[in-house]
Every structure is written in structure tokens, then in C-alpha cells.
Design a protein around this motif. Structure first.
Motif, PDB file in Angstrom:
ATOM      1  N   ALA A 376     -62.043 -38.872  83.568  1.00 31.36           N
ATOM      2  CA  ALA A 376     -63.399 -38.585  83.087  1.00 31.36           C
ATOM      3  C   ALA A 376     -63.838 -37.173  83.441  1.00 31.36           C
ATOM      4  O   ALA A 376     -64.541 -36.516  82.658  1.00 31.36           O
ATOM      5  CB  ALA A 376     -64.379 -39.600  83.675  1.00 31.36           C
ATOM      6  N   ALA A 377     -63.422 -36.669  84.611  1.00 34.15           N
ATOM      7  CA  ALA A 377     -63.809 -35.314  85.024  1.00 34.15           C
ATOM      8  C   ALA A 377     -63.288 -34.265  84.046  1.00 34.15           C
ATOM      9  O   ALA A 377     -63.908 -33.219  83.856  1.00 34.15           O
ATOM     10  CB  ALA A 377     -63.279 -35.033  86.430  1.00 34.15           C
ATOM     11  N   VAL A 378     -62.156 -34.536  83.419  1.00 31.57           N
ATOM     12  CA  VAL A 378     -61.582 -33.598  82.458  1.00 31.57           C
ATOM     13  C   VAL A 378     -62.160 -33.810  81.060  1.00 31.57           C
ATOM     14  O   VAL A 378     -62.512 -32.862  80.368  1.00 31.57           O
ATOM     15  CB  VAL A 378     -60.039 -33.747  82.418  1.00 31.57           C
ATOM     16  N   LEU A 379     -62.301 -35.053  80.635  1.00 34.27           N
ATOM     17  CA  LEU A 379     -62.685 -35.349  79.245  1.00 34.27           C
ATOM     18  C   LEU A 379     -64.191 -35.320  79.005  1.00 34.27           C
ATOM     19  O   LEU A 379     -64.634 -35.029  77.890  1.00 34.27           O
ATOM     20  CB  LEU A 379     -62.142 -36.719  78.844  1.00 34.27           C
ATOM     21  N   ALA A 380     -64.999 -35.641  80.019  1.00 28.43           N
ATOM     22  CA  ALA A 380     -66.429 -35.841  79.791  1.00 28.43           C
ATOM     23  C   ALA A 380     -67.128 -34.583  79.292  1.00 28.43           C
ATOM     24  O   ALA A 380     -68.142 -34.676  78.598  1.00 28.43           O
ATOM     25  CB  ALA A 380     -67.098 -36.339  81.076  1.00 28.43           C
ATOM     26  N   ALA A 381     -66.611 -33.403  79.647  1.00 31.04           N
ATOM     27  CA  ALA A 381     -67.242 -32.157  79.197  1.00 31.04           C
ATOM     28  C   ALA A 381     -67.006 -31.908  77.713  1.00 31.04           C
ATOM     29  O   ALA A 381     -67.676 -31.065  77.108  1.00 31.04           O
ATOM     30  CB  ALA A 381     -66.718 -30.980  80.016  1.00 31.04           C
ATOM     31  N   HIS A 382     -66.062 -32.620  77.118  1.00 29.54           N
ATOM     32  CA  HIS A 382     -65.682 -32.336  75.737  1.00 29.54           C
ATOM     33  C   HIS A 382     -65.835 -33.528  74.797  1.00 29.54           C
ATOM     34  O   HIS A 382     -65.846 -33.347  73.582  1.00 29.54           O
ATOM     35  CB  HIS A 382     -64.217 -31.892  75.686  1.00 29.54           C
ATOM     36  N   ALA A 383     -65.895 -34.739  75.341  1.00 33.24           N
ATOM     37  CA  ALA A 383     -65.815 -35.933  74.502  1.00 33.24           C
ATOM     38  C   ALA A 383     -66.785 -36.998  74.986  1.00 33.24           C
ATOM     39  O   ALA A 383     -67.275 -36.957  76.119  1.00 33.24           O
ATOM     40  CB  ALA A 383     -64.386 -36.484  74.508  1.00 33.24           C
ATOM     41  N   GLU A 384     -67.034 -37.973  74.114  1.00 37.80           N
ATOM     42  CA  GLU A 384     -67.903 -39.103  74.445  1.00 37.80           C
ATOM     43  C   GLU A 384     -67.053 -40.321  74.788  1.00 37.80           C
ATOM     44  O   GLU A 384     -66.148 -40.675  74.031  1.00 37.80           O
ATOM     45  CB  GLU A 384     -68.788 -39.438  73.244  1.00 37.80           C
ATOM     46  N   PRO A 385     -67.318 -40.954  75.931  1.00 34.57           N
ATOM     47  CA  PRO A 385     -66.541 -42.162  76.245  1.00 34.57           C
ATOM     48  C   PRO A 385     -66.855 -43.269  75.255  1.00 34.57           C
ATOM     49  O   PRO A 385     -68.018 -43.517  74.924  1.00 34.57           O
ATOM     50  CB  PRO A 385     -66.989 -42.518  77.663  1.00 34.57           C
ATOM     51  N   ALA A 386     -65.810 -43.954  74.789  1.00 35.26           N
ATOM     52  CA  ALA A 386     -66.023 -45.042  73.829  1.00 35.26           C
ATOM     53  C   ALA A 386     -66.520 -46.300  74.508  1.00 35.26           C
ATOM     54  O   ALA A 386     -67.095 -47.178  73.855  1.00 35.26           O
ATOM     55  CB  ALA A 386     -64.728 -45.334  73.076  1.00 35.26           C
ATOM     56  N   TRP A 396     -61.737 -41.833  74.362  1.00 35.69           N
ATOM     57  CA  TRP A 396     -62.717 -40.755  74.243  1.00 35.69           C
ATOM     58  C   TRP A 396     -62.860 -40.364  72.778  1.00 35.69           C
ATOM     59  O   TRP A 396     -61.872 -40.123  72.096  1.00 35.69           O
ATOM     60  CB  TRP A 396     -62.279 -39.560  75.090  1.00 35.69           C
ATOM     61  N   LEU A 397     -64.122 -40.300  72.314  1.00 34.75           N
ATOM     62  CA  LEU A 397     -64.411 -39.983  70.921  1.00 34.75           C
ATOM     63  C   LEU A 397     -64.497 -38.475  70.740  1.00 34.75           C
ATOM     64  O   LEU A 397     -65.228 -37.786  71.454  1.00 34.75           O
ATOM     65  CB  LEU A 397     -65.717 -40.648  70.490  1.00 34.75           C
ATOM     66  N   LEU A 398     -63.716 -37.980  69.772  1.00 36.17           N
ATOM     67  CA  LEU A 398     -63.618 -36.554  69.493  1.00 36.17           C
ATOM     68  C   LEU A 398     -63.410 -36.341  68.006  1.00 36.17           C
ATOM     69  O   LEU A 398     -62.835 -37.198  67.328  1.00 36.17           O
ATOM     70  CB  LEU A 398     -62.402 -35.952  70.213  1.00 36.17           C
ATOM     71  N   PRO A 399     -63.807 -35.188  67.473  1.00 34.60           N
ATOM     72  CA  PRO A 399     -63.410 -34.865  66.106  1.00 34.60           C
ATOM     73  C   PRO A 399     -61.885 -34.794  66.001  1.00 34.60           C
ATOM     74  O   PRO A 399     -61.193 -34.498  66.989  1.00 34.60           O
ATOM     75  CB  PRO A 399     -64.055 -33.491  65.855  1.00 34.60           C
TER      76      PRO A 399
END
Length: 473
Positions: A376-386, A396-399
Motif C-alpha cells: 500500500a505504501a507504494v501503490l496508494a500514491a498512484h492508485a485506488e484500492p479496490a 489497485w484500480l488504475l487507468p
């Protein structure tokens, strides 16, 4: 103040919790960096003493790793000058057998590098518990196998142990003779599909790909139902497959009101709800919610598995069908002498009795509870947790373009991170599904560093120049 002008430290971490020598881990990590191009031909490596200090190991560990890589041709060492990436180093693993020089042969295409997959189904098994695994198989060797064909529903003692466990941990009230031991979740689903009336089966979208493939292989149509929102029982289906305790792969828990509504709709349409309870023991945010089957045994077919707790290769699971389908399931398996290997059943029974299963579950739960926040520390800045963190993966939700960039960056350093699109059929959700069970801490951190670079739009050169891959620019 002392300054250094040598090469930057390597993006490596060593894992002291696994049963792999530190020198071997270091050599493996350097090979990956060379193969991925992070360390280019001619690049100078840190001095053995400096790298030892950086990694917190003895200098002998680094020296041993360097010497091994020099012997394999990955590195060149010159006394007084340092250690460098060899000018002929190539990406294929050094373990690939070289063709004999005495027998001419056509040049072969280089082998595709093997990627470490960060999947949703490979568990972490603490190596400290291996003695329990060995005890179970010694117990099998000392036991007397049945003289004829195995009971198609499983060893009675194992079914009794499973029935007790399901009642105690999942709230499922069933007798031992209502439990059918299977070769995993898909085998249990096949056994159920075989005895259901003709008709389509509803499956969550996004959802478990193996369940979709199993339904289609049985000659049935798959009807997509949204995985998010209130559950739906479409008309003209004979069953609805769900993962209520931890939706696969979005991760949310089916709300209590939605559970009641799903069962009411299934009752109104006279259909079966298939509950895949694949990893409920690995909640670390809250206590596991009771199984859906605990609310209505007459309507729910319950599927469980040992794959997430013990090993996918054990190929063992269990089905508790609705009572009105039990005799048909048992009869179909009896006709074909269809049963799980007796030694496998006997070993798992020993693991349950010995407490091995509970020990590996507890230790894995602690590891996942530690790793989930790191992801989460890496992904949360860029993506929304599903969904909330649970089990051995997070989604993680991303374009699409961002998800592809992250996936490609991970592949460049040897890791395969699934796309959420791999789990969808009609759904337009996109993103990443990051598994963190079947890897070491070192491997996970290496993969996360690459994912962070991909999400931030940074290349490998930024990382070599000392940029922090976890901090977006």
C-alpha cells in the motif's frame, strides 16, 4: 568527513527468514539486475567491503557472491581495479545448459527468462515449520492403506476433522458424511455442476478465472454478474458462484444485508449459491466473517481448499453440497472411483491433528499483515484500492496505460504482476492485482521498487542515479 565517489549501492535486500544462503540470494539479485539492464555491461560494482556494510552482512558473503558470478561469466574482476559487469553478459539465466563444443548444432533462439509471478494463490509457507510437513509424511509411511478403492467422499477421519473445523472456524454446521473431499476447488465445482439441472451459471465479473473455465468446460453458459454492488441472481440460471468472504479479485467482503438478499433471491428462483471460501483464514484487519453457508445450508454449496494454507500442489479441497444434492454427488464419484489420493488425504489429516495447518496459517497471516502495508505504501500514491487488505494479495484500480507501465517495469526486473483486466469479461475495471504470498521479502521489495518507477514514469536509469523509487516526483 569521508566522501565516496564509487558506484551507488545496489537496489537489493537480503531475506534472513528464508532457507537460502545470503551469498546465493545476493548472486541471484545481481544476475537479475544485469539481465534487466539495471547494471549495464562494463558497470562497476561496489567494493565488497562497502556493499557488505550496506547490506549488513559479512564481507565474505559479498566476496563469495562476486566470485561465483565471475566464475559464471557475469562479472569481471581485476585486482586493484574493482569488479565490473562482464562485457559479454547476457540476460538468459546462467543455469541454461551450453551446447557441447564437440557437436555442431544450429544456433538456438535465447530462452525466455522465467518470471517470478506475484499471483493471488501462492501462499507463504514459513520454512521453520518444515519439520511438521516431514512428520506428516512419515505418518503416512507408517500407516496401512485401505485394501481396495478409496471411499469416493474421502477418509472418514479426515471428513470428521474437516466437519469439526468448519463448524468451529466458519460456523458451517455439517456432519462428517456431508463433507466430500475433493482435488481442490475446481474439482468440487465440477462435482457440483455435474448434478445440477441443465442451465447457465452466474459468475462474478471480475472473478475467479478457473471457475469460469470450469463452468464452460462443463458445457454450461457463463452469465456475468457485477462483483460490486448488490448481488444479482439472473433468471434462468441454476447456480450463482460467489466469493463472499474476500471477493476474488477485488477484495471486499459481501455485506450482511447483501448476503441475506442473495439467499432470498436464490430461494425465490430455486437455484443454488456456490460459495468459494478460498482464503477466509487470512483476515488480519478484522475477525473472519462467518461463511455464507452458515446462514442457509439448504441453499449454499460450500467449497474450501488447502491450497492457500498448505500448498497448491497438494491438490486437496472439500465440498459441502446442499443436502438434496449430496447423494447424487456421492453416486457420481463412486461410479468413476473418483477420489483424492489416499496418501495425500492421510498426510493432511496428520497436519490437522499435529497443529501444522494452524501454525502455518498463523505465521502466514503475520507475514501478510506486514507485507500488505508495504504494498500500500507504494501503490496508494498512484492508485485506488479496490477493497480492504486481506489475504495474500491486494488489488489497485488504475487507468490501463498506468497499469501496463507498472507491469512492464516489473517484468523488466523479472516479475510478472497480473493486470485486473485479466480477471474481467464484460467489466471495464482496470488496474493491478499484486500478490505477495509466494515471494520472499527481497523479491517483493525489488518488484515494488520497479512498480513504483513504472507508475511514476521513471526509468531504470533514475534508480541507478539514486532516485527514491517509492517517492513520486
Amino acid at each position: 568527513m569521508q566522501t565516496t565517489s564509487g558506484p551507488p549501492a545496489l537496489p537489493l535486500r537480503l531475506d534472513r527468514t528464508v532457507d537460502v544462503p545470503l551469498a546465493t540470494q545476493l548472486a541471484t539479485g545481481i544476475r537479475r539486475l544485469v539481465g534487466a539492464g539495471t547494471l549495464r555491461r562494463g558497470a562497476r560494482l561496489p567494493a565488497s567491503r562497502a556493499l557488505a556494510v550496506e547490506l549488513g552482512v559479512s564481507r565474505a558473503v559479498v566476496t563469495q557472491a562476486y566470485e561465483q558470478l565471475v566464475a559464471e561469466g557475469w562479472l569481471d574482476a581485476s585486482h586493484g581495479s574493482g569488479t565490473f559487469v562482464a562485457g559479454t553478459a547476457t540476460a538468459p539465466p546462467p543455469s541454461t545448459p551450453a551446447p557441447s563444443t564437440s557437436t555442431p548444432r544450429a544456433a538456438a533462439a535465447p530462452a525466455e527468462p522465467t518470471l517470478v509471478r506475484l499471483d493471488t494463490g501462492t501462499p507463504w509457507i514459513d520454512p521453520r515449520h518444515r519439520a511438521g510437513w516431514r512428520r506428516a509424511w512419515r505418518d503416512v509411511a507408517a500407516a496401512v492403506p485401505p485394501p481396495g478403492y478409496d471411499d469416493p467422499c474421502g477418509i472418514p477421519a479426515l471428513r470428521a476433522a474437516l466437519a469439526e473445523r468448519l463448524g468451529r472456524l466458519r460456523g458451517v454446521d455439517c456432519d462428517p458424511d456431508q463433507v466430500v473431499v475433493t482435488q481442490g476447488t475446481t474439482d468440487g465445482l465440477r462435482a457440483l455442476l455435474e448434478v445440477l439441472p441443465d442451465g447457465a451459471v452466474a459468475v462474478e465479473d471480475p472473478g475467479y478465472r478457473a471457475a469460469v473455465a470450469t463452468v464452460r468446460a462443463a458445457g454450461r453458459t457463463v452469465v456475468d454478474v457485477p462483483a460490486r454492488g448488490a448481488p444479482v441472481v439472473p433468471p434462468d440460471v441454476v447456480a450463482t458462484y460467489v466469493t463472499p468472504a474476500h471477493q476474488h479479485p477485488l477484495g471486499h467482503v459481501m455485506a450482511a444485508a447483501d448476503r441475506v438478499a442473495l439467499l432470498a433471491a436464490a430461494t425465490a428462483r430455486d437455484t443454488v449459491v456456490v460459495e468459494d471460501d478460498y482464503d477466509s483464514e487470512f483476515r488480519y484487519d478484522v475477525a473472519p466473517v462467518p461463511a455464507l453457508a452458515a446462514l442457509d445450508r439448504s441453499r449454499v454449496a460450500y467449497l474450501g481448499t488447502a491450497s492457500k494454507s498448505v500448498s497448491p500442489s497438494l491438490r486437496l479441497g472439500w465440498l459441502v453440497p446442499p443436502p438434496h444434492l449430496l447423494d447424487a454427488v456421492r453416486a457420481a464419484r463412486a461410479v468413476r472411483h473418483e477420489s483424492v489420493s489416499w496418501p495425500v488425504q492421510r498426510a493432511f489429516l496428520s497436519m490437522l491433528r499435529d497443529g501444522y495447518v494452524d501454525r502455518v496459517v498463523r505465521s502466514a497471516r503475520r507475514v501478510y499483515a506486514d507485507r500488505a502495508p508495504r504494498v500500500a505504501a507504494v501503490l496508494a500514491a498512484h492508485a485506488e484500492p479496490a477493497g480492504p487488505s486481506a489475504g495474500m494479495y491486494s488489488t489497485w484500480l488504475l487507468p490501463t496505460d498506468r497499469a501496463l507501465a507498472a507491469r512492464d517495469a516489473a517484468r523488466a526486473v523479472g516479475f510478472d504482476v497480473p493486470l485486473l483486466a485479466d480477471y474481467t469479461r464484460g467489466s471495464t475495471l482496470t488496474g493491478l492485482v499484486v500478490g505477495f504470498g509466494g515471494v520472499s521479502d527481497v523479491e517483493l521489495d525489488t518488484a515494488l521498487d520497479a512498480i513504483a518507477r513504472g507508475l511514476a514514469g521513471r526509468g531504470l536509469d533514475d534508480h541507478r542515479d539514486g532516485a527514491d523509487p517509492r517517492r513520486p516526483r
